[in-house]
Design a protein around this motif. Structure first.
Motif, PDB file in Angstrom:
ATOM      1  N   ASP A 153      35.158 -35.068  47.748  1.00 15.15           N
ATOM      2  CA  ASP A 153      36.212 -36.009  48.144  1.00 15.15           C
ATOM      3  C   ASP A 153      37.389 -35.279  48.781  1.00 15.15           C
ATOM      4  OD1 ASP A 153      34.834 -38.236  47.275  1.00 15.15           O
ATOM      5  OD2 ASP A 153      35.815 -38.291  45.315  1.00 15.15           O
ATOM      6  N   GLU A 154      37.758 -34.145  48.204  1.00 20.45           N
ATOM      7  CA  GLU A 154      38.850 -33.345  48.765  1.00 20.45           C
ATOM      8  C   GLU A 154      38.488 -32.885  50.179  1.00 20.45           C
ATOM      9  OE1 GLU A 154      41.335 -29.219  47.853  1.00 20.45           O
ATOM     10  OE2 GLU A 154      39.676 -29.794  46.543  1.00 20.45           O
ATOM     11  N   LEU A 155      37.264 -32.441  50.362  1.00 24.31           N
ATOM     12  CA  LEU A 155      36.804 -32.017  51.677  1.00 24.31           C
ATOM     13  C   LEU A 155      36.893 -33.175  52.666  1.00 24.31           C
ATOM     14  CD1 LEU A 155      35.479 -30.100  53.689  1.00 24.31           C
ATOM     15  CD2 LEU A 155      33.259 -30.697  52.663  1.00 24.31           C
ATOM     16  N   ASN A 156      36.465 -34.345  52.256  1.00 19.09           N
ATOM     17  CA  ASN A 156      36.486 -35.504  53.137  1.00 19.09           C
ATOM     18  C   ASN A 156      37.922 -35.847  53.534  1.00 19.09           C
ATOM     19  OD1 ASN A 156      35.387 -37.536  54.671  1.00 19.09           O
ATOM     20  ND2 ASN A 156      34.205 -38.411  53.008  1.00 19.09           N
ATOM     21  N   ALA A 157      38.835 -35.781  52.567  1.00 13.66           N
ATOM     22  CA  ALA A 157      40.240 -36.066  52.871  1.00 13.66           C
ATOM     23  C   ALA A 157      40.810 -35.032  53.843  1.00 13.66           C
ATOM     24  CB  ALA A 157      41.050 -36.093  51.576  1.00 13.66           C
ATOM     25  N   LEU A 169      40.749 -34.306  61.599  1.00  5.61           N
ATOM     26  CA  LEU A 169      40.449 -35.315  62.625  1.00  5.61           C
ATOM     27  C   LEU A 169      41.716 -35.709  63.377  1.00  5.61           C
ATOM     28  CD1 LEU A 169      38.458 -37.282  63.937  1.00  5.61           C
ATOM     29  CD2 LEU A 169      38.768 -38.773  61.967  1.00  5.61           C
ATOM     30  N   GLU A 170      42.818 -35.846  62.658  1.00  2.00           N
ATOM     31  CA  GLU A 170      44.083 -36.194  63.314  1.00  2.00           C
ATOM     32  C   GLU A 170      44.510 -35.095  64.285  1.00  2.00           C
ATOM     33  OE1 GLU A 170      45.747 -39.115  63.239  1.00  2.00           O
ATOM     34  OE2 GLU A 170      44.015 -39.809  62.085  1.00  2.00           O
ATOM     35  N   LEU A 207      33.476 -34.903  63.421  1.00  2.00           N
ATOM     36  CA  LEU A 207      34.143 -35.029  62.119  1.00  2.00           C
ATOM     37  C   LEU A 207      33.970 -36.429  61.524  1.00  2.00           C
ATOM     38  CD1 LEU A 207      37.408 -32.981  62.759  1.00  2.00           C
ATOM     39  CD2 LEU A 207      35.265 -32.231  61.698  1.00  2.00           C
ATOM     40  N   LYS A 208      33.996 -37.433  62.364  1.00  2.00           N
ATOM     41  CA  LYS A 208      33.778 -38.803  61.873  1.00  2.00           C
ATOM     42  C   LYS A 208      32.384 -38.944  61.269  1.00  2.00           C
ATOM     43  CE  LYS A 208      36.891 -40.937  65.221  1.00  2.00           C
ATOM     44  NZ  LYS A 208      36.972 -41.724  66.466  1.00  2.00           N
ATOM     45  N   GLU A 209      31.384 -38.394  61.949  1.00  2.00           N
ATOM     46  CA  GLU A 209      30.008 -38.455  61.432  1.00  2.00           C
ATOM     47  C   GLU A 209      29.891 -37.683  60.117  1.00  2.00           C
ATOM     48  OE1 GLU A 209      26.075 -39.372  60.964  1.00  2.00           O
ATOM     49  OE2 GLU A 209      27.483 -40.258  62.391  1.00  2.00           O
ATOM     50  N   ILE A 210      30.524 -36.527  60.050  1.00  2.00           N
ATOM     51  CA  ILE A 210      30.496 -35.719  58.834  1.00  2.00           C
ATOM     52  C   ILE A 210      31.117 -36.483  57.672  1.00  2.00           C
ATOM     53  CG2 ILE A 210      31.499 -33.658  57.749  1.00  2.00           C
ATOM     54  CD1 ILE A 210      31.146 -32.321  60.595  1.00  2.00           C
ATOM     55  N   GLN A 211      32.207 -37.173  57.921  1.00  2.00           N
ATOM     56  CA  GLN A 211      32.846 -37.942  56.847  1.00  2.00           C
ATOM     57  C   GLN A 211      31.892 -38.993  56.279  1.00  2.00           C
ATOM     58  OE1 GLN A 211      36.680 -38.994  58.835  1.00  2.00           O
ATOM     59  NE2 GLN A 211      37.561 -38.074  56.970  1.00  2.00           N
ATOM     60  N   LEU A 212      31.104 -39.629  57.124  1.00  2.00           N
ATOM     61  CA  LEU A 212      30.135 -40.611  56.641  1.00  2.00           C
ATOM     62  C   LEU A 212      29.071 -39.954  55.767  1.00  2.00           C
ATOM     63  CD1 LEU A 212      29.660 -42.696  59.917  1.00  2.00           C
ATOM     64  CD2 LEU A 212      31.020 -43.321  57.899  1.00  2.00           C
ATOM     65  N   VAL A 213      28.578 -38.800  56.215  1.00  2.00           N
ATOM     66  CA  VAL A 213      27.560 -38.086  55.441  1.00  2.00           C
ATOM     67  C   VAL A 213      28.138 -37.640  54.100  1.00  2.00           C
ATOM     68  CG1 VAL A 213      26.040 -36.068  55.390  1.00  2.00           C
ATOM     69  CG2 VAL A 213      26.262 -37.400  57.494  1.00  2.00           C
ATOM     70  N   GLU A 228      23.073 -28.310  62.624  1.00  2.00           N
ATOM     71  CA  GLU A 228      22.626 -27.053  63.245  1.00  2.00           C
ATOM     72  C   GLU A 228      22.663 -27.141  64.775  1.00  2.00           C
ATOM     73  OE1 GLU A 228      18.907 -26.530  61.195  1.00  2.00           O
ATOM     74  OE2 GLU A 228      19.866 -25.306  59.637  1.00  2.00           O
ATOM     75  N   ARG A 229      22.313 -28.285  65.329  1.00  2.00           N
ATOM     76  CA  ARG A 229      22.409 -28.474  66.790  1.00  2.00           C
ATOM     77  C   ARG A 229      23.870 -28.407  67.236  1.00  2.00           C
ATOM     78  NH1 ARG A 229      18.504 -32.230  65.827  1.00  2.00           N
ATOM     79  NH2 ARG A 229      19.958 -33.976  65.895  1.00  2.00           N
ATOM     80  N   TRP A 230      24.745 -29.020  66.447  1.00  2.00           N
ATOM     81  CA  TRP A 230      26.173 -28.974  66.781  1.00  2.00           C
ATOM     82  C   TRP A 230      26.685 -27.530  66.773  1.00  2.00           C
ATOM     83  CZ3 TRP A 230      28.133 -33.290  62.947  1.00  2.00           C
ATOM     84  CH2 TRP A 230      27.669 -34.532  63.384  1.00  2.00           C
ATOM     85  N   ILE A 231      26.259 -26.761  65.791  1.00  2.00           N
ATOM     86  CA  ILE A 231      26.661 -25.348  65.711  1.00  2.00           C
ATOM     87  C   ILE A 231      26.219 -24.628  66.985  1.00  2.00           C
ATOM     88  CG2 ILE A 231      26.232 -23.151  64.530  1.00  2.00           C
ATOM     89  CD1 ILE A 231      25.947 -24.816  61.905  1.00  2.00           C
ATOM     90  N   ASP A 232      24.964 -24.819  67.372  1.00  2.00           N
ATOM     91  CA  ASP A 232      24.437 -24.167  68.579  1.00  2.00           C
ATOM     92  C   ASP A 232      25.210 -24.598  69.823  1.00  2.00           C
ATOM     93  OD1 ASP A 232      22.562 -22.916  66.976  1.00  2.00           O
ATOM     94  OD2 ASP A 232      20.937 -24.304  67.499  1.00  2.00           O
ATOM     95  N   THR A 233      25.496 -25.886  69.928  1.00  2.00           N
ATOM     96  CA  THR A 233      26.216 -26.418  71.089  1.00  2.00           C
ATOM     97  C   THR A 233      27.593 -25.775  71.219  1.00  2.00           C
ATOM     98  OG1 THR A 233      25.044 -28.531  70.988  1.00  2.00           O
ATOM     99  CG2 THR A 233      27.173 -28.524  72.122  1.00  2.00           C
TER     100      THR A 233
END
Length: 156
Positions: free
Chosen positions: A3-7, A13-14, A27-33, A68-73
């Motif tokens: 939860d702390e990480l998500n916050a 994100l801001e 970051l938005k996608e990560i928050q959902l995951v 992992e694809r995002w990291i490579d990109t």
């Protein structure tokens, strides 16, 4: 910890939105995951009904290859890292570095939960890859913002 990480990612994100560095959608996608992982962690495996366990299961594979694809990109857009760097590179980058450390702490906590078979193992795998993504994102944010990363120099 999750939860702390998500916050904290909300704060990142801001900063990312303000600088238009292209990381906001990630970051938005990560928050959902992370909310999915939180649901998995919050649901006791031993005492929850099967239909609930199925709904909060985190045995999916797709989030890990996506990160992992995002990291490579992002890595393709960065100069090779030849030295250790200190958390730096502007407000956005520094906050992403902070998020990486919170992610690592969350991962260590989740490992013990998984070892007790109270959460799905993919939660750990995702958090592990996410910390790498956050490191690369911090470097990318510094580059986009025209900031210099501080190279680690051992003290004499």
């Amino acid at each position: 910890d999750v939860d702390e990480l998500n916050a904290l990612l909300g704060v990142c994100l801001e900063f990312c939105s303000d600088t238009h560095n292209g990381l906001s959608d990630y970051l938005k996608e990560i928050q959902l995951v992370l909310l999915d992982i939180g649901a998995n962690l919050a649901t006791p495996k031993q005492s929850s009904p099967a239909n609930i366990l199925e709904r909060v299961s985190f045995n999916r594979n797709e989030p890990v290859p996506t990160v992992e694809r995002w990291i490579d990109t992002l890595n393709e857009k960065l100069p090779p890292l030849r030295n250790f760097i200190l958390p730096s590179g502007g407000k956005c980058s520094s906050h992403l570095h902070l998020a990486r450390t919170v992610c690592r702490r969350a991962e260590r906590h989740v490992v013990s939960v998984v070892e007790r078979e109270e959460a799905d193992a993919q939660c750990c795998v995702y958090l592990n890859r996410l910390s790498d993504f956050l490191f690369v994102s911090a470097r990318y944010a510094a580059q986009c913002d025209g900031k210099t990363e501080t190279i680690y120099r051992p003290r004499s």
